[in-house]
Scaffold this active site. Structure first.
Site: not given
Ligand code: AMP
Length: 291
Positions: A36, A175, A184
């Site tokens: 993030h 990432v 994640s």
């Molecule tokens: P989330 O909080 O899981 O809904 O993710 C919010 C944003 O962060 C989304 O655009 C996800 O694709 C991105 N995101 C989550 N994990 C990663 C990661 N490991 N690498 C790059 N972007 C990420």
């Protein structure tokens, strides 16, 4: 850093900012990790004003999914965002975004029924609905999305084109941890044994890369047969493993030759215990025409 719950006040603030600068948005569900934060750094490069939203969106969770237990870490998240120089944290409640009178929803069409959508009915409609609201509320010029959720990114690009939204959707590469497991928020659920088992995903991806490089003429079925055993064990249960083609992530046939596909892309979802993990890999860069 401003912290606002109200969509109206957030919109007023962002619209005011837009007189003098551009606004970049990073939508998240919180429990922020380095993935993030990388998106936030990218947003800082794109625009003078950076808005991050934290909202665990009930519309995108199914009845038996982890909406209630989704990890939340508001205090730590605030510190991280503050230290990166974020201008505004939009942190609405469910009632703020979906008052009782709320009625309209986005329907994303066919892509919403494939890959993750086949197992999470309505998920991408829920994602598109909240993202459309977030785009409107923040009046953003840019929005950064991670390739970790590649189908989500594709759905948002489609939404933006279909509704002529004046937002530039900026993808950011996945990432990964040192052992190449994608970061994640849901990794927080994993036991040490399950976290160890999750390394099978990047191991399977490495095999896929090598296979495609060595023999790009093999078929989708041949390739999937080689990598799926790596993703099945006592700790891992494979939900789906698919290769798509084209920008729209269209289905491929088992006897399609990998080399003949436009933008071949590998997608996986596995369960490690009760935790669902997803990851994806573009195969485009590994196909070389042999002389
Ligand atoms: P989330 O909080 O899981 O809904 O993710 C919010 C944003 O962060 C989304 O655009 C996800 O694709 C991105 N995101 C989550 N994990 C990663 C990661 N490991 N690498 C790059 N972007 C990420």
């Amino acid at each position: 850093m401003l912290i606002l719950n109200s969509p109206e006040v957030t919109q007023e603030t962002c619209v005011r900012w837009k007189i003098e600068s551009q606004v970049a948005l990073v939508p998240t569900m919180g429990c922020l990790h380095e993935g993030h934060l990388a998106l936030v750094r990218r947003a800082k490069e794109l625009a003078l004003k950076v808005v991050v939203s934290i909202f665990v969106n009930p519309l995108q969770f199914g009845p038996n999914e982890d909406f209630k237990k989704y990890p939340r870490a508001f205090e730590e998240d605030c510190k991280k965002l503050e230290s990166l120089g974020v201008d505004l944290l939009f942190y609405p409640t469910v009632k703020d975004l979906y008052p009782e009178s709320f009625a309209t929803k986005v329907s994303v069409g066919e892509i919403g029924h494939r890959l993750c959508g086949a197992f999470r009915p309505g998920h991408f409609d829920g994602v598109a609905t909240v993202v459309l609201k977030l785009f409107e509320v923040t009046a953003c010029d840019f929005a950064v999305f991670g390739e970790k959720d590649f189908q989500q990114l594709t759905v948002i690009q489609q939404l933006t084109r279909d509704f002529n939204l004046p937002v530039c959707v900026v993808p950011y590469p996945t990432v990964r941890a040192k052992d190449q497991v994608a970061l994640s928020s849901r990794n927080n659920y994993l036991s040490p044994k399950e976290r160890e088992a999750a390394t099978q995903i990047p191991i399977a991806f490495k095999l896929a890369q090598e296979e495609v490089t060595q023999n790009p003429r093999q078929t989708v079925e041949e390739l999937l047969k080689k990598i799926s055993p790596l993703l099945t064990s006592q700790e891992l249960k494979l939900q789906y493993l698919e290769i798509t083609q084209n920008r729209e992530l269209l289905a491929t046939q088992p006897n399609d030759c990998i080399q003949s596909l436009i933008l071949p892309h590998l997608f996986v979802a596995v369960y490690a215990g009760t935790t669902r993990l997803i990851d994806n890999l573009s195969l485009k860069g590994f196909i070389y025409e042999k002389a």
